[in-house]
Design an enzyme around this catalytic site. Sequence first.
Site, PDB file in Angstrom:
ATOM      1  N   TYR A 185       0.852  -1.177   0.000  1.00 20.96           N
ATOM      2  CA  TYR A 185       0.000   0.000   0.000  1.00 20.96           C
ATOM      3  C   TYR A 185       0.893   1.234   0.000  1.00 20.96           C
ATOM      4  CZ  TYR A 185      -3.377   3.499   1.706  1.00 20.96           C
ATOM      5  OH  TYR A 185      -4.178   4.621   1.864  1.00 20.96           O
ATOM      6  N   ASP A 199       9.144   2.436  -0.033  1.00 19.63           N
ATOM      7  CA  ASP A 199       8.133   3.122   0.757  1.00 19.63           C
ATOM      8  C   ASP A 199       8.276   2.662   2.201  1.00 19.63           C
ATOM      9  OD1 ASP A 199       5.961   4.240   1.962  1.00 19.63           O
ATOM     10  OD2 ASP A 199       4.478   3.482   0.544  1.00 19.63           O
ATOM     11  N   LYS A 253       4.420   8.485   9.426  1.00 22.28           N
ATOM     12  CA  LYS A 253       4.154   7.804  10.690  1.00 22.28           C
ATOM     13  C   LYS A 253       5.167   8.145  11.802  1.00 22.28           C
ATOM     14  CE  LYS A 253       1.030   4.626   8.554  1.00 22.28           C
ATOM     15  NZ  LYS A 253       0.977   3.862   7.336  1.00 22.28           N
TER      16      LYS A 253
HETATM   17  C1  LIG Z   1       0.380   4.429   6.010  1.00 16.32           C
HETATM   18  C2  LIG Z   1       1.123   4.222   4.740  1.00 16.32           C
HETATM   19  C3  LIG Z   1       1.032   5.116   3.662  1.00 16.32           C
HETATM   20  C4  LIG Z   1       0.066   6.276   3.669  1.00 16.32           C
HETATM   21  O1  LIG Z   1       0.355   7.198   4.646  1.00 16.32           O
HETATM   22  P1  LIG Z   1      -0.805   8.238   5.112  1.00 16.32           P
HETATM   23  O2  LIG Z   1      -0.115   9.119   6.078  1.00 16.32           O
HETATM   24  O3  LIG Z   1      -1.897   7.388   5.678  1.00 16.32           O
HETATM   25  O4  LIG Z   1      -1.250   8.949   3.883  1.00 16.32           O
HETATM   26  C5  LIG Z   1       1.839   4.919   2.559  1.00 16.32           C
HETATM   27  N1  LIG Z   1       2.679   3.881   2.507  1.00 16.32           N
HETATM   28  C6  LIG Z   1       2.786   2.986   3.502  1.00 16.32           C
HETATM   29  C7  LIG Z   1       3.766   1.873   3.393  1.00 16.32           C
HETATM   30  C8  LIG Z   1       1.995   3.115   4.646  1.00 16.32           C
HETATM   31  O5  LIG Z   1       2.089   2.195   5.612  1.00 16.32           O
END
Ligand SMILES: *Cc1c(COP(=O)(O)O)cnc(C)c1O
Length: 431
Positions: free
Chosen positions: A147, A242, A270
């Site tokens: 994701y 990512d 995060k």
């Molecule tokens: C949470 C997440 C996102 C999206 O981040 P948001 O702050 O919710 O937009 C993108 N990539 C990864 C791997 C994630 O875990």
Amino acid sequence: MTASRRPKSDALFDAAQKIVPGGVNSPVRAWKAVGGTPVHAHSGAGCWLTDVDGNRYVDLVMSYGPLILGHAPARTTAAIVEAAAGGTTFGAPTERELRLAERIVEYVPGVDRVRLVNSGTEATMSALRLARAATGRDAFLKFNGCYHGHGDSFLVKAGSGALTLGEPDSPGVPKALAELTLVAEYNDTDEVRRVFAEHGDRLAAVFVEPIAGNMGTVNPAPGFLEALRELCDAHGVVLVFDEVMTGFRVARGGAIERLGVVPDLVTLGKVIGGGLPIGAYAGKDELMRQIAPLGKVYQAGTLSGNPLATAAGLATLEALEDRGAYECLEDAGAFVQAGLEDAARAAGVPLFVGRCGSMICPYFAAEPVTRFDDVMASDRERWVRFFHVMLDEGVLLPPSPFEAWFLSTAHDTEALEHIVRAGAKALQSVA
Ligand SMILES: *Cc1c(COP(=O)(O)O)cnc(C)c1O
């Protein structure tokens, strides 16, 4: 019929559903996968979450990853309060932005420059734009089960048929755009080689969660990330890790430090915001210098790098510099993993526990889970029953079998033993 244990949550949810889509501001919070009324949070302290009805839970959601020090850690709270008192946003550069960027450059291997944004979604969208600009190519490759936020180009699933052209995974995503997103199977190096043989020279980027945390917790197979690195180099493709979830979580330098494969760009979020909204993309100088105003690739943000988010992020990263923070997280993860595995054996329940450091996900599966098909083949109905027993035992899990559980430095021995005891009981009851 017994009375609900959460009448106030029920009432709030009923009211919210009338004016907010699904009653929630992010879909997984609606508990569609598990049924019932979502626990409405009132407050958090350390590893404990108290709901609006006064029930207390050991929290393993931890806001889906940011809260690596637990809820409301004193230093972070104090830093936020101090920052707020001095003005919450200026639209002018501040020292905290620089200090946070310096830490990212210092700790994340391969990073020369950083741009702060407001969410992980913004970070990945911006990194994709940069990769497209730098290569002059439009297509890119991502993996099933990973994701990358809700940007249009990422809300794409594998198309039908032999070819890898993507299809929209949400109404509203243009088909023409989705066709630029190719999708391969995570951990399937042979498939990636085939995609590169056919499309390598039209790919701008490969996006991957180096440790896949949005289908539970799936570690990369030996050689998988190395093969991505090698193929990207051979075809002039930008490799993007990512690490919005794994950055400063699985190690100070994230998966890059832990696994030793260095991408061209990395996205963060995060943990680096310590519970406030933030994101970042970062990487090699030759790429990052193409971002405006130094270069021509446009990307901006009114609240980017704001004082509250950077104060919370700095306080968090400083706390993680304490000796033993990552050992503590590793030990906590190992304790819960071993406890669940022992309990599953005793209950005669097939269980595979995926884990990297303090990210952990048990699957009701007899074989190791290494790709999205395996995740989907696990016993999700049993997982839902497990979830509800855990809830009754005072352990709040993410309300989906595909979400990682997050431990924090605030999960002390008492909490960890509570989780394992509840887990043993839940495993017995779903046996
Ligand atoms: C949470 C997440 C996102 C999206 O981040 P948001 O702050 O919710 O937009 C993108 N990539 C990864 C791997 C994630 O875990």
